[in-house]
Design a protein around this motif. Structure first.
Motif, PDB file in Angstrom:
ATOM      1  N   GLU A 186      48.094  34.918  53.571  1.00 60.02           N
ATOM      2  CA  GLU A 186      46.736  34.378  53.434  1.00 60.02           C
ATOM      3  C   GLU A 186      45.773  35.475  52.967  1.00 60.02           C
ATOM      4  N   GLU A 200      46.606  38.425  51.475  1.00 66.05           N
ATOM      5  CA  GLU A 200      46.975  38.808  50.104  1.00 66.05           C
ATOM      6  C   GLU A 200      46.406  37.827  49.100  1.00 66.05           C
ATOM      7  N   ASP A 201      46.524  36.539  49.454  1.00 68.46           N
ATOM      8  CA  ASP A 201      46.038  35.499  48.560  1.00 68.46           C
ATOM      9  C   ASP A 201      44.540  35.660  48.322  1.00 68.46           C
ATOM     10  N   TYR A 237      43.897  38.894  46.226  1.00 70.38           N
ATOM     11  CA  TYR A 237      44.291  38.788  44.823  1.00 70.38           C
ATOM     12  C   TYR A 237      43.496  37.745  44.045  1.00 70.38           C
ATOM     13  N   ARG A 238      43.095  36.666  44.728  1.00 69.60           N
ATOM     14  CA  ARG A 238      42.223  35.707  44.051  1.00 69.60           C
ATOM     15  C   ARG A 238      40.898  36.373  43.686  1.00 69.60           C
ATOM     16  N   PHE A 242      40.436  39.509  43.144  1.00 73.20           N
ATOM     17  CA  PHE A 242      40.718  40.402  42.025  1.00 73.20           C
ATOM     18  C   PHE A 242      40.835  39.619  40.710  1.00 73.20           C
ATOM     19  N   GLY A 243      41.533  38.498  40.777  1.00 78.09           N
ATOM     20  CA  GLY A 243      41.726  37.674  39.581  1.00 78.09           C
ATOM     21  C   GLY A 243      40.407  37.220  38.982  1.00 78.09           C
ATOM     22  N   ILE A 244      39.490  36.810  39.839  1.00 79.72           N
ATOM     23  CA  ILE A 244      38.181  36.360  39.353  1.00 79.72           C
ATOM     24  C   ILE A 244      37.406  37.559  38.811  1.00 79.72           C
ATOM     25  N   ASN A 265      38.582  38.741  35.414  1.00 78.64           N
ATOM     26  CA  ASN A 265      38.643  37.787  34.305  1.00 78.64           C
ATOM     27  C   ASN A 265      37.352  37.031  34.000  1.00 78.64           C
ATOM     28  N   ALA A 266      36.422  36.995  34.943  1.00 78.87           N
ATOM     29  CA  ALA A 266      35.197  36.217  34.717  1.00 78.87           C
ATOM     30  C   ALA A 266      34.451  36.758  33.506  1.00 78.87           C
ATOM     31  N   LYS A 267      33.697  35.902  32.851  1.00 77.02           N
ATOM     32  CA  LYS A 267      32.912  36.301  31.682  1.00 77.02           C
ATOM     33  C   LYS A 267      31.434  36.448  32.025  1.00 77.02           C
ATOM     34  N   LYS A 268      31.056  36.041  33.209  1.00 75.56           N
ATOM     35  CA  LYS A 268      29.726  36.356  33.722  1.00 75.56           C
ATOM     36  C   LYS A 268      29.786  36.371  35.243  1.00 75.56           C
ATOM     37  N   MET A 269      28.966  37.217  35.822  1.00 80.73           N
ATOM     38  CA  MET A 269      29.048  37.385  37.271  1.00 80.73           C
ATOM     39  C   MET A 269      27.740  37.908  37.843  1.00 80.73           C
ATOM     40  N   GLU A 300      27.823  37.689  43.947  1.00 74.88           N
ATOM     41  CA  GLU A 300      29.237  37.298  43.909  1.00 74.88           C
ATOM     42  C   GLU A 300      30.117  38.539  43.809  1.00 74.88           C
ATOM     43  N   ILE A 320      26.378  38.687  32.158  1.00 80.95           N
ATOM     44  CA  ILE A 320      27.442  38.773  31.143  1.00 80.95           C
ATOM     45  C   ILE A 320      27.934  40.209  31.007  1.00 80.95           C
TER      46      ILE A 320
END
Lengths: 336, 336
Positions: free
Chosen positions: A249, A251-252, A255-256, A258-260, A263-267, A271, A323
């Motif tokens: 749980e 790790e999930d 890593y989620r 990290f993934g966001i 990879n996100a194009k704006k933040m 957040e 962005i």
């Protein structure tokens, strides 16, 4: 390297340590009564002290808005200090940015020393040394019974506020954070979110600091703060161990995040802080290999609005910042 | 390669096409009255037809549960068909899995042909050919006035149900999907979520199919379905163009979905479908380079519960599946 991009002791939980001394000079009215002419004269007087430590003087009126805000984001300057009356205000700061003296903030002098990790004892020694050098030249407002006199009565005595920034994601996740907050309060310490009094914690980062500066010595205060911080470190580490048992749980979640982040194009800044909190827990527990604590420090710093603009060397509105923030985050993640 | 891992015409919007013919034999009671002995005899009779097309017969009672469910997930078998009365049921299927005849489903024969993309005309030709070969050997229940007779009156006539699976993420995002659903209904077509009647759409995938099989020829039905599908393709593409104008928001959505998909340590089938919907929109619009439509097809297939277990060749409970799904997704993303 600047102190805030480094790692220190117990830095899996303690992000940074800061001590500040509030000092005022005799022969000058306290800040509430100080005229602009007196304030400027006082700045000159401090500049002439020339106490070393590689300190350079910058008048606030000579600094651009983004630079000032970037120092606020680093918790080196207070928001109030940079917002008004820039003509009457200046700072002495070194390149490493671990020493900064605000001139004509609430008190004539706010001497601050900062460092990575838990480092109260060393920092106390450094700030003592600075304070002694200044005292050789300047005459401080000091009362034999009460100690150092300050504009606000809450600082009278040692004039010291010592604080540590702690990252408590596991205590938040397990729901034990409120119990910890209560205990800390019971021990004569304040604990609050990182963006000042009464503010919500962002990214599970809390500041713990001494409440009182009267009737207690600097050494005793530091000792108490060390004890309570060690207790909190212990509790946070226990909570992390507990979470690590349900590691898939955790790790999930790590890593989620990290993934966001990667990879996100704006933040938004908020957040970003929350994602970095999860990721930092992952780096501290050795769950995630894609990032290190130092990179998380760098991401945390340059994702802040003013520091982002400093880094890019251009002015950006909110929308553009979100962005560019996403873009810079990707750059930093890819760096060697 | 199996048809569902391929790409077809208009496959930026149309995922797949299917046509099925419902047929019944004279001299045998319809399914509701059919005894087990008659059902088994009927299976033998069909097997002996030997019509080619590389079709092989499998009795449902000889197939393991995961294999059967994996065919349900591929929309090749109906859930009802595999759940009960396996002794009386069988399928004829080829290796490519684009042709499958269910024996003793609701009707004696449910002849199905499937293909990638929009391919109604070709598929109609193939299913005609199969149907003709069977008709040379078998005697169909046929009425001069009504046409082919079926167990459920809604299939009487052509016995045909033609359908296309369409991926409509942009129409969903712009909120125009309900208008489209209404229009489609007005044209004598059904439109519904991919997991059967009345079910919610998962991952923005809808099935459009003809309502009526009576008083309208196969060719006319196919023509109408082609027209309405082209209209929907046009609308979806317009909506995508509109979204592409605000491309940073769209890119952000696509890449966040990719970031989660590529990094999560556990993932449900439903979440996976929704993320893949966003990513597919990204591959179709050329927004994302990390994946292709074909890889999205593969991810979509092997993330389904039974196909995941087929792929790993082991039985897994819900919890293990979510973990293995996340693992397999990462493997497939990394593949060349």
């Amino acid at each position: 390297m600047n102190w805030y991009l480094q790692s220190g002791k117990e830095s899996d939980v303690v992000l940074s340590t800061r001590i500040r001394f509030a000092r005022n000079l005799i022969n000058y009215p306290f800040s509430t009564k100080l005229t602009k002419e007196e304030a400027i004269e006082l700045i000159d007087k401090i500049e002439q002290c020339n106490i070393g430590f590689d300190l350079k003087l910058f008048k606030l009126s000579d600094m651009d808005g983004i630079t000032k805000m970037s120092l606020v984001e680093k918790h080196i300057l207070s928001p109030e200090f940079v917002l008004n009356d820039n003509e009457s205000r200046a700072i002495l700061i070194n390149d490493e940015e671990n020493i900064c003296i605000m001139i004509n903030e609430e008190d004539h002098l706010r001497i601050q020393v900062l460092g990575a990790g838990l480092d109260l004892d060393n920092i106390l020694n450094v700030i003592y040394e600075i304070d002694r050098k200044l005292e050789e030249i300047l005459e401080y407002a000091f009362d034999a019974k009460y100690g150092f006199l300050t504009t606000c009565p809450t600082n009278v005595g040692t004039g010291m506020r010592a604080s540590v920034m702690v990252h408590l994601p596991a205590l938040s996740m397990t729901g034990n954070i409120n119990k910890v907050l209560e205990v800390v309060n019971g021990f004569g310490m304040n604990i609050r979110g990182i963006y000042g009094e009464g503010s919500q914690s962002q990214g599970n980062v809390y500041q713990i600091s001494n409440k009182s500066s009267l009737g207690i010595s600097e050494e005793e205060t530091i000792k108490n703060l060390n004890v309570i911080t060690e207790k909190i470190i212990e509790q946070e580490r226990l909570a992390r161990k507990y979470l690590a048992k349900n590691s898939i749980e955790l790790e999930d979640k790590v890593y989620r995040s990290f993934g966001i982040l990667a990879n996100a194009k704006k933040m938004s800044s908020v957040e970003c802080n929350n994602l970095l909190s999860n990721i930092r827990l992952g780096t501290d527990l050795g769950i995630i290999e894609e990032l290190t604590d130092l990179k998380v420090n760098k991401l945390e710093l340059y994702s802040k609005p003013a520091n982002l603009q400093k880094y890019l060397d251009k002015t950006l509105d909110d929308y553009e910042r979100d962005i560019q923030r996403a873009y810079i985050i990707k750059q930093i993640i890819k760096e060697d």
